[in-house]
Write a protein that holds these residues in place. Structure first.
Motif, PDB file in Angstrom:
ATOM      1  N   GLY A  56       0.826  -1.281   0.040  1.00 18.83           N
ATOM      2  CA  GLY A  56       0.048   0.008   0.074  1.00 18.83           C
ATOM      3  C   GLY A  56       0.593   1.300   0.100  1.00 18.83           C
ATOM      4  N   GLU A  57       2.105   1.157   0.270  1.00 18.09           N
ATOM      5  CA  GLU A  57       2.994   2.281   0.364  1.00 18.09           C
ATOM      6  C   GLU A  57       4.119   2.342  -0.775  1.00 18.09           C
ATOM      7  OE1 GLU A  57       3.690   2.700   5.133  1.00 18.09           O
ATOM      8  OE2 GLU A  57       4.524   0.972   3.994  1.00 18.09           O
ATOM      9  N   THR A  58       3.964   1.227  -1.703  1.00 12.35           N
ATOM     10  CA  THR A  58       4.874   1.236  -2.757  1.00 12.35           C
ATOM     11  C   THR A  58       4.399   1.577  -4.158  1.00 12.35           C
ATOM     12  OG1 THR A  58       5.643  -0.794  -1.695  1.00 12.35           O
ATOM     13  CG2 THR A  58       6.416  -0.730  -3.780  1.00 12.35           C
ATOM     14  N   ALA A  59       5.092   2.415  -4.951  1.00 14.90           N
ATOM     15  CA  ALA A  59       5.137   2.887  -6.334  1.00 14.90           C
ATOM     16  C   ALA A  59       4.560   1.558  -6.926  1.00 14.90           C
ATOM     17  CB  ALA A  59       5.915   3.636  -6.735  1.00 14.90           C
ATOM     18  N   GLY A  60       3.564   1.754  -7.964  1.00 13.09           N
ATOM     19  CA  GLY A  60       3.560   0.596  -9.006  1.00 13.09           C
ATOM     20  C   GLY A  60       2.502  -0.506  -8.484  1.00 13.09           C
ATOM     21  N   GLN A  61       2.206  -0.293  -7.298  1.00 15.77           N
ATOM     22  CA  GLN A  61       1.253  -1.178  -6.849  1.00 15.77           C
ATOM     23  C   GLN A  61       0.353  -0.690  -5.720  1.00 15.77           C
ATOM     24  OE1 GLN A  61       3.263  -4.804  -5.006  1.00 15.77           O
ATOM     25  NE2 GLN A  61       5.039  -3.453  -4.604  1.00 15.77           N
ATOM     26  N   THR A  62      -0.711  -1.263  -5.252  1.00 20.91           N
ATOM     27  CA  THR A  62      -1.708  -0.877  -4.207  1.00 20.91           C
ATOM     28  C   THR A  62      -2.408  -2.002  -3.495  1.00 20.91           C
ATOM     29  OG1 THR A  62      -3.108   0.853  -3.525  1.00 20.91           O
ATOM     30  CG2 THR A  62      -3.941  -0.506  -5.464  1.00 20.91           C
ATOM     31  N   SER A  63      -2.182  -1.977  -2.254  1.00 21.24           N
ATOM     32  CA  SER A  63      -3.199  -2.759  -1.400  1.00 21.24           C
ATOM     33  C   SER A  63      -3.893  -1.860  -0.617  1.00 21.24           C
ATOM     34  CB  SER A  63      -2.189  -3.382  -0.475  1.00 21.24           C
ATOM     35  OG  SER A  63      -2.815  -4.311   0.315  1.00 21.24           O
ATOM     36  N   VAL A  64      -5.300  -2.201  -0.824  1.00 15.29           N
ATOM     37  CA  VAL A  64      -6.462  -1.455  -0.486  1.00 15.29           C
ATOM     38  C   VAL A  64      -7.301  -2.234   0.719  1.00 15.29           C
ATOM     39  CG1 VAL A  64      -8.406   0.174  -0.683  1.00 15.29           C
ATOM     40  CG2 VAL A  64      -6.455   0.332  -2.307  1.00 15.29           C
ATOM     41  N   VAL A  65      -7.746  -1.583   2.011  1.00 14.70           N
ATOM     42  CA  VAL A  65      -8.554  -2.499   2.652  1.00 14.70           C
ATOM     43  C   VAL A  65      -9.726  -2.070   3.398  1.00 14.70           C
ATOM     44  CG1 VAL A  65      -6.583  -4.105   3.596  1.00 14.70           C
ATOM     45  CG2 VAL A  65      -6.911  -1.901   4.686  1.00 14.70           C
ATOM     46  N   ALA A  66     -10.965  -2.618   3.509  1.00 12.20           N
ATOM     47  CA  ALA A  66     -11.966  -2.043   4.219  1.00 12.20           C
ATOM     48  C   ALA A  66     -11.952  -2.358   5.602  1.00 12.20           C
ATOM     49  CB  ALA A  66     -13.254  -2.477   3.468  1.00 12.20           C
ATOM     50  N   ILE A  67     -12.195  -1.698   6.420  1.00 15.05           N
ATOM     51  CA  ILE A  67     -12.177  -1.605   7.893  1.00 15.05           C
ATOM     52  C   ILE A  67     -13.607  -1.018   8.357  1.00 15.05           C
ATOM     53  CG2 ILE A  67     -11.068  -1.511  10.191  1.00 15.05           C
ATOM     54  CD1 ILE A  67      -8.485  -0.779   8.513  1.00 15.05           C
ATOM     55  N   GLU A  68     -14.329  -1.951   9.043  1.00 14.07           N
ATOM     56  CA  GLU A  68     -15.576  -1.497   9.550  1.00 14.07           C
ATOM     57  C   GLU A  68     -15.419  -1.627  10.988  1.00 14.07           C
ATOM     58  OE1 GLU A  68     -19.358  -2.260   7.216  1.00 14.07           O
ATOM     59  OE2 GLU A  68     -19.342  -3.694   8.619  1.00 14.07           O
ATOM     60  N   ASP A  69     -15.574  -0.685  11.691  1.00 12.30           N
ATOM     61  CA  ASP A  69     -15.760  -0.883  13.263  1.00 12.30           C
ATOM     62  C   ASP A  69     -14.589  -1.443  13.853  1.00 12.30           C
ATOM     63  OD1 ASP A  69     -17.838   1.081  13.505  1.00 12.30           O
ATOM     64  OD2 ASP A  69     -19.278  -0.503  13.716  1.00 12.30           O
ATOM     65  N   GLY A  70     -13.272  -1.407  13.159  1.00  8.87           N
ATOM     66  CA  GLY A  70     -11.986  -1.929  13.522  1.00  8.87           C
ATOM     67  C   GLY A  70     -11.890  -3.197  13.062  1.00  8.87           C
ATOM     68  N   MET A  76      -8.475  -5.471  -2.038  1.00  2.73           N
ATOM     69  CA  MET A  76      -8.389  -5.381  -3.223  1.00  2.73           C
ATOM     70  C   MET A  76      -6.701  -4.798  -3.487  1.00  2.73           C
ATOM     71  SD  MET A  76     -11.942  -4.143  -5.318  1.00  2.73           S
ATOM     72  CE  MET A  76     -13.480  -4.884  -4.812  1.00  2.73           C
ATOM     73  N   GLY A  77      -6.249  -5.559  -4.321  1.00  2.00           N
ATOM     74  CA  GLY A  77      -4.905  -4.738  -4.500  1.00  2.00           C
ATOM     75  C   GLY A  77      -4.974  -4.848  -5.955  1.00  2.00           C
ATOM     76  N   GLY A  78      -3.572  -4.075  -6.547  1.00  2.00           N
ATOM     77  CA  GLY A  78      -3.484  -3.886  -7.792  1.00  2.00           C
ATOM     78  C   GLY A  78      -1.986  -3.808  -8.111  1.00  2.00           C
ATOM     79  N   TYR A  79      -1.369  -4.111  -9.158  1.00  2.00           N
ATOM     80  CA  TYR A  79      -0.304  -3.943  -9.501  1.00  2.00           C
ATOM     81  C   TYR A  79      -0.032  -4.016 -11.103  1.00  2.00           C
ATOM     82  CZ  TYR A  79       0.519  -8.737 -11.232  1.00  2.00           C
ATOM     83  OH  TYR A  79       0.321 -10.035 -12.123  1.00  2.00           O
ATOM     84  N   ILE A  80       1.116  -3.327 -11.628  1.00  2.00           N
ATOM     85  CA  ILE A  80       1.266  -3.220 -13.071  1.00  2.00           C
ATOM     86  C   ILE A  80       2.440  -4.449 -13.479  1.00  2.00           C
ATOM     87  CG2 ILE A  80       2.065  -1.726 -15.066  1.00  2.00           C
ATOM     88  CD1 ILE A  80       1.358   0.562 -12.632  1.00  2.00           C
ATOM     89  N   PRO A  81       1.947  -5.525 -14.166  1.00  2.00           N
ATOM     90  CA  PRO A  81       2.822  -6.564 -14.606  1.00  2.00           C
ATOM     91  C   PRO A  81       3.788  -6.070 -15.490  1.00  2.00           C
ATOM     92  CG  PRO A  81       0.606  -7.179 -14.898  1.00  2.00           C
ATOM     93  CD  PRO A  81       0.425  -5.626 -14.502  1.00  2.00           C
ATOM     94  N   ASP A  82       3.225  -5.167 -16.413  1.00  3.22           N
ATOM     95  CA  ASP A  82       4.357  -4.793 -17.262  1.00  3.22           C
ATOM     96  C   ASP A  82       3.657  -3.490 -17.908  1.00  3.22           C
ATOM     97  OD1 ASP A  82       2.701  -5.631 -19.960  1.00  3.22           O
ATOM     98  OD2 ASP A  82       3.392  -7.546 -18.889  1.00  3.22           O
ATOM     99  N   ALA A 118      -6.462   4.327 -12.737  1.00  2.00           N
ATOM    100  CA  ALA A 118      -6.535   5.297 -13.679  1.00  2.00           C
ATOM    101  C   ALA A 118      -5.057   6.229 -13.889  1.00  2.00           C
ATOM    102  CB  ALA A 118      -7.909   6.464 -13.337  1.00  2.00           C
ATOM    103  N   GLY A 119      -4.422   6.340 -12.826  1.00  2.94           N
ATOM    104  CA  GLY A 119      -3.029   7.019 -13.042  1.00  2.94           C
ATOM    105  C   GLY A 119      -1.932   6.209 -13.640  1.00  2.94           C
ATOM    106  N   HIS A 120      -2.385   4.929 -14.057  1.00  2.62           N
ATOM    107  CA  HIS A 120      -1.316   4.122 -14.620  1.00  2.62           C
ATOM    108  C   HIS A 120      -1.695   3.537 -15.969  1.00  2.62           C
ATOM    109  CE1 HIS A 120       1.071   4.162 -11.027  1.00  2.62           C
ATOM    110  NE2 HIS A 120      -0.084   4.155 -10.274  1.00  2.62           N
ATOM    111  N   GLY A 121      -3.063   3.722 -16.372  1.00  5.95           N
ATOM    112  CA  GLY A 121      -3.789   3.392 -17.669  1.00  5.95           C
ATOM    113  C   GLY A 121      -5.059   3.728 -17.945  1.00  5.95           C
ATOM    114  N   SER A 122      -5.587   3.181 -18.820  1.00  7.50           N
ATOM    115  CA  SER A 122      -7.282   3.380 -19.194  1.00  7.50           C
ATOM    116  C   SER A 122      -7.975   2.257 -19.067  1.00  7.50           C
ATOM    117  CB  SER A 122      -7.064   3.710 -20.581  1.00  7.50           C
ATOM    118  OG  SER A 122      -6.882   2.727 -21.417  1.00  7.50           O
ATOM    119  N   THR A 123      -7.387   1.036 -18.659  1.00  7.41           N
ATOM    120  CA  THR A 123      -8.087  -0.085 -18.327  1.00  7.41           C
ATOM    121  C   THR A 123      -7.651  -0.803 -16.940  1.00  7.41           C
ATOM    122  OG1 THR A 123      -6.615  -1.374 -19.556  1.00  7.41           O
ATOM    123  CG2 THR A 123      -8.567  -0.602 -20.870  1.00  7.41           C
TER     124      THR A 123
END
Length: 174
Positions: A56-70, A76-82, A118-123
């Motif tokens: 979640g802190e690394t360029a070129g990838q992301t890791s997003v979490v949902a936290i509900e009342d702790g 969901m995560g994302g990365y750019i394979p190429d 969207a900051g890394h591509g159109s799809t």
């Protein structure tokens, strides 16, 4: 009773214990949806969990979490394979009791990943196992369509991964 408070955010290294617990939950719930076995994940060392949490802190990838009342209820995560492939959606999970439109967890997570993508591509691309029709219907509902491309699922029981894609023309922007 107050409605649950939902927080959507990226992970950081200090979250490694929660990242581990959620990953094990994911693998218990839907083992076919991830390219890792529960048995393997249970043996992963702390340093690797810390590295996974840093996504979640690394360029070129992301890791997003949902936290509900702790409680950690989704990821969901994302990365750019190429450069040619563009952003890829991975590690999608929402706790069974927080699934569905009424809970809002899925859309909130996807909105955040789409902002990043969207900051890394159109799809935004993903792969879903051919024997996971529930997930496929879920992705179609969110605007993903099959591309016709497949790849071999590397774990037992085998089978195919089906590629799906979503245009990000209307993705939420930061």
């Amino acid at each position: 009773m107050a409605p649950p408070r939902l927080v959507i955010r990226t992970t950081r290294e200090a979250d490694w214990r929660e990242v581990r617990a959620l990953r094990l939950e994911m693998l218990r719930d839907t083992p076919l949806a991830f390219l890792e076995t529960l048995e393997h994940a249970e043996t992963v060392e702390e340093a690797v969990w810390r590295q996974r949490a840093r996504r979640g802190e690394t360029a070129g990838q992301t890791s997003v979490v949902a936290i509900e009342d702790g409680r950690w209820v989704g990821h969901m995560g994302g990365y750019i394979p190429d450069a040619a492939t563009g952003p890829m959606l991975v590690g999608v999970y929402v706790a069974p009791d927080r699934r569905g439109d009424a809970a809002g967890v899925t859309r909130a997570l996807l909105d955040e990943v789409e902002r990043w993508a969207a900051g890394h591509g159109s799809t935004l691309r993903l792969e879903v196992h051919e024997d996971n029709p529930r997930a496929r219907r879920f992705y179609e509902k969110l605007g993903f369509v099959l591309t016709g491309r497949t790849s071999t699922y590397p774990l037992d029981p085998g089978g195919l991964e089906l590629e799906m894609i979503k245009r990000l023309d209307d993705a939420p922007r930061r």
